[in-house]
Design a protein around this motif. Structure first.
Motif, PDB file in Angstrom:
ATOM      1  N   SER A   1      -0.552  -0.451  -4.754  1.00  0.00           N
ATOM      2  CA  SER A   1      -1.857  -1.279  -4.151  1.00  0.00           C
ATOM      3  C   SER A   1      -3.156   0.072  -4.265  1.00  0.00           C
ATOM      4  O   SER A   1      -4.603  -0.991  -4.599  1.00  0.00           O
ATOM      5  CB  SER A   1      -2.118  -0.486  -2.017  1.00  0.00           C
ATOM      6  OG  SER A   1      -3.274  -0.799  -1.565  1.00  0.00           O
ATOM      7  N   ALA A   2      -2.847   0.750  -4.946  1.00  0.00           N
ATOM      8  CA  ALA A   2      -3.896   1.436  -5.933  1.00  0.00           C
ATOM      9  C   ALA A   2      -4.225   1.482  -7.134  1.00  0.00           C
ATOM     10  O   ALA A   2      -5.201   0.803  -7.400  1.00  0.00           O
ATOM     11  CB  ALA A   2      -3.870   2.869  -5.691  1.00  0.00           C
ATOM     12  N   GLU A   3      -2.805   0.629  -7.710  1.00  0.00           N
ATOM     13  CA  GLU A   3      -2.860   0.228  -8.742  1.00  0.00           C
ATOM     14  C   GLU A   3      -3.207  -0.958  -8.895  1.00  0.00           C
ATOM     15  O   GLU A   3      -4.208  -1.388  -9.718  1.00  0.00           O
ATOM     16  CB  GLU A   3      -1.397   0.153  -9.531  1.00  0.00           C
ATOM     17  CG  GLU A   3      -0.925  -0.108 -10.727  1.00  0.00           C
ATOM     18  CD  GLU A   3       0.404  -0.350 -10.715  1.00  0.00           C
ATOM     19  OE1 GLU A   3       0.337  -0.280 -12.565  1.00  0.00           O
ATOM     20  OE2 GLU A   3       1.269   0.523 -10.048  1.00  0.00           O
ATOM     21  N   TYR A   4      -2.943  -1.944  -7.937  1.00  0.00           N
ATOM     22  CA  TYR A   4      -3.472  -3.233  -8.145  1.00  0.00           C
ATOM     23  C   TYR A   4      -5.347  -3.824  -6.537  1.00  0.00           C
ATOM     24  O   TYR A   4      -5.795  -4.487  -6.949  1.00  0.00           O
ATOM     25  CB  TYR A   4      -2.864  -3.866  -7.657  1.00  0.00           C
ATOM     26  CG  TYR A   4      -1.194  -3.834  -8.405  1.00  0.00           C
ATOM     27  CD1 TYR A   4      -1.327  -4.497  -9.542  1.00  0.00           C
ATOM     28  CD2 TYR A   4      -0.755  -3.541  -8.541  1.00  0.00           C
ATOM     29  CE1 TYR A   4      -0.356  -4.673 -10.484  1.00  0.00           C
ATOM     30  CE2 TYR A   4       1.140  -4.061  -9.464  1.00  0.00           C
ATOM     31  CZ  TYR A   4       0.654  -3.882 -10.368  1.00  0.00           C
ATOM     32  OH  TYR A   4       2.077  -4.411 -11.302  1.00  0.00           O
ATOM     33  N   GLN A   5      -5.733  -3.104  -6.578  1.00  0.00           N
ATOM     34  CA  GLN A   5      -6.372  -2.661  -5.824  1.00  0.00           C
ATOM     35  C   GLN A   5      -6.368  -3.592  -4.542  1.00  0.00           C
ATOM     36  O   GLN A   5      -7.224  -4.881  -4.323  1.00  0.00           O
ATOM     37  CB  GLN A   5      -7.238  -3.181  -6.731  1.00  0.00           C
ATOM     38  CG  GLN A   5      -7.822  -1.749  -7.330  1.00  0.00           C
ATOM     39  CD  GLN A   5      -8.740  -0.499  -6.961  1.00  0.00           C
ATOM     40  OE1 GLN A   5     -10.036  -0.344  -6.511  1.00  0.00           O
ATOM     41  NE2 GLN A   5      -7.818   0.453  -6.425  1.00  0.00           N
ATOM     42  N   VAL A   6      -5.722  -3.768  -3.722  1.00  0.00           N
ATOM     43  CA  VAL A   6      -5.311  -5.338  -3.204  1.00  0.00           C
ATOM     44  C   VAL A   6      -4.609  -3.805  -1.837  1.00  0.00           C
ATOM     45  O   VAL A   6      -3.757  -3.520  -1.657  1.00  0.00           O
ATOM     46  CB  VAL A   6      -4.823  -6.220  -3.465  1.00  0.00           C
ATOM     47  CG1 VAL A   6      -3.348  -5.707  -3.949  1.00  0.00           C
ATOM     48  CG2 VAL A   6      -4.683  -7.402  -2.452  1.00  0.00           C
ATOM     49  N   LYS A   7      -4.943  -4.651  -0.590  1.00  0.00           N
ATOM     50  CA  LYS A   7      -3.852  -4.466   0.366  1.00  0.00           C
ATOM     51  C   LYS A   7      -2.187  -4.111   0.527  1.00  0.00           C
ATOM     52  O   LYS A   7      -1.931  -5.237   0.013  1.00  0.00           O
ATOM     53  CB  LYS A   7      -4.583  -4.422   1.713  1.00  0.00           C
ATOM     54  CG  LYS A   7      -6.124  -4.513   2.450  1.00  0.00           C
ATOM     55  CD  LYS A   7      -6.307  -5.193   3.194  1.00  0.00           C
ATOM     56  CE  LYS A   7      -7.651  -5.044   3.423  1.00  0.00           C
ATOM     57  NZ  LYS A   7      -8.297  -6.420   4.650  1.00  0.00           N
ATOM     58  N   ASN A   8      -1.486  -3.301   1.100  1.00  0.00           N
ATOM     59  CA  ASN A   8      -0.227  -3.398   1.617  1.00  0.00           C
ATOM     60  C   ASN A   8       0.293  -3.827   2.614  1.00  0.00           C
ATOM     61  O   ASN A   8      -0.210  -2.948   3.086  1.00  0.00           O
ATOM     62  CB  ASN A   8       0.047  -2.529   0.364  1.00  0.00           C
ATOM     63  CG  ASN A   8       0.017  -1.388   0.908  1.00  0.00           C
ATOM     64  OD1 ASN A   8       1.517  -0.500   1.859  1.00  0.00           O
ATOM     65  ND2 ASN A   8      -0.755  -0.015   1.044  1.00  0.00           N
ATOM     66  N   LEU A   9       1.368  -3.641   2.752  1.00  0.00           N
ATOM     67  CA  LEU A   9       2.101  -3.697   4.196  1.00  0.00           C
ATOM     68  C   LEU A   9       3.486  -3.974   3.742  1.00  0.00           C
ATOM     69  O   LEU A   9       3.842  -4.667   3.048  1.00  0.00           O
ATOM     70  CB  LEU A   9       0.973  -4.638   5.482  1.00  0.00           C
ATOM     71  CG  LEU A   9       2.611  -6.454   4.546  1.00  0.00           C
ATOM     72  CD1 LEU A   9       1.939  -7.058   5.999  1.00  0.00           C
ATOM     73  CD2 LEU A   9       1.001  -6.913   3.615  1.00  0.00           C
TER      74      LEU A   9
END
Length: 257
Positions: free
Chosen positions: A208-216
Motif C-alpha cells: 500500500s505504501a509502495e504503490y500509494q493505493v489502499k489495500n485489503l
C-alpha cells in the motif's frame, strides 16, 4: 627471452588494469560542464504531480559504510544546506530509479526522499527558485543536501560557484485514487493467498505504501486473499500489475461490474 616476455606481459596487464579502473563505470574520470551547451533559457520547471514510487531506488542502502534510510510515505520535508550539481560524467547513465540521467532536464538527487519526488529549491543567495523531479541518489559529500542537474543549476545561477546555500521543500500530492469525490473504483489486483493473518497485514501495508493505493484482504476458509485497490483506472491497475508480476506471477485483476 622467456623471462623478458613474461615481464612485458605483466607490465601490460598492470597498465591495462590501471587504465580500466581509473573511471569505473563512467567514461569520464572527473565531472565537468558539457563541451557544447544548448540554449537553456527556454527550459521550464517540471510539472509536479502525483507519481507512484519507482520499483528501483526505494530501498534503504549503504554508501561508503554509511547507512541511508529512504523516507517512504513522507508528506512534508524542509531542509537547508548546500546544493551542488552534477553534469557530463553522469550524462546518459542510469539514475537510481532506472531512468537515464539527462543533465539538461530539471532533475535532482537526494539521499533520502522516495523516488520520484518533487521539490522546490530556493537559492538563498539570490532568491531564485526552481522545481525539480528527484530521481537519483546523492550527494554523498558532507554538508550537501541535494545534487542538481546542470540545467537546474543554471536556473539557480550556481554553475560558476559549484555550490550554493539552498532551502528545499517537498511538494506532496495524494494518490490519484483519492483526488476525486466521485471515485468509484472497480478494479482490484489480487496478488497472494496466505493462511497467515500476520503476513497478510504486513504485506498489505508494505505494498500500500509502495504503490500509494489502499489495500485489503478477504478472509475465506482460513485463507486470506491479498488485494490492492480499488482503482478507477484499468490502465493504472494494469501498470501496477505488470510491476508486481516479477514477485507475484499469479497476480491478476478483478473487475467489479
Amino acid at each position: 627471452m622467456c623471462k623478458f616476455k613474461i615481464s612485458l606481459i605483466s607490465l601490460l596487464t598492470v597498465l591495462l588494469i590501471g587504465c580500466s579502473s581509473s573511471t569505473g563505470r563512467y567514461q569520464i574520470e572527473n565531472d565537468h560542464s558539457p563541451e557544447k551547451t544548448p540554449p537553456l533559457g527556454h527550459i521550464e520547471d517540471v510539472n509536479p504531480r502525483y507519481e507512484a514510487y519507482s520499483r528501483g531506488g526505494n530501498k534503504d542502502y549503504t554508501v561508503r559504510g554509511i547507512d541511508y534510510k529512504v523516507l517512504r510515505g513522507i508528506t512534508t520535508l524542509s531542509e537547508r544546506g548546500k546544493a551542488s550539481w552534477y553534469g557530463n560524467k553522469f550524462h546518459g547513465h542510469l539514475t537510481s530509479n532506472g531512468e537515464r540521467y539527462d543533465m539538461f532536464a530539471m532533475t535532482a538527487a537526494h539521499k533520502n526522499l522516495p523516488l520520484p519526488s518533487y521539490v522546490k529549491v530556493t537559492n538563498l543567495e539570490n532568491n531564485k527558485q526552481i522545481i525539480v523531479r528527484v530521481n537519483d541518489r546523492g550527494p554523498f559529500h558532507k554538508g550537501r543536501i541535494i545534487d542538481l542537474s546542470y540545467a537546474a543549476a543554471y536556473k539557480l545561477d550556481m554553475l560558476k560557484t559549484g555550490t550554493a546555500k539552498v532551502e528545499i521543500e517537498l511538494l506532496h500530492f495524494p494518490a490519484q485514487e483519492d483526488l476525486s469525490n466521485q471515485f468509484n473504483g472497480e478494479y482490484y489486483i489480487q496478488y497472494l493467498v496466505t493462511s497467515s493473518p500476520g503476513k497478510a497485514e504486513d504485506l498489505g501495508k508494505k505494498h500500500s505504501a509502495e504503490y500509494q493505493v489502499k489495500n485489503l484482504f478477504i478472509a475465506e476458509n482460513k485463507l486470506y486473499k491479498l488485494r490492492l485497490g480499488p482503482f478507477n483506472s484499468q490502465v493504472r491497475a494494469e501498470k501496477i500489475l505488470a510491476e508486481m508480476k516479477s514477485d507475484y506471477p499469479q497476480a491478476f485483476i478483478l473487475h467489479n461490474e
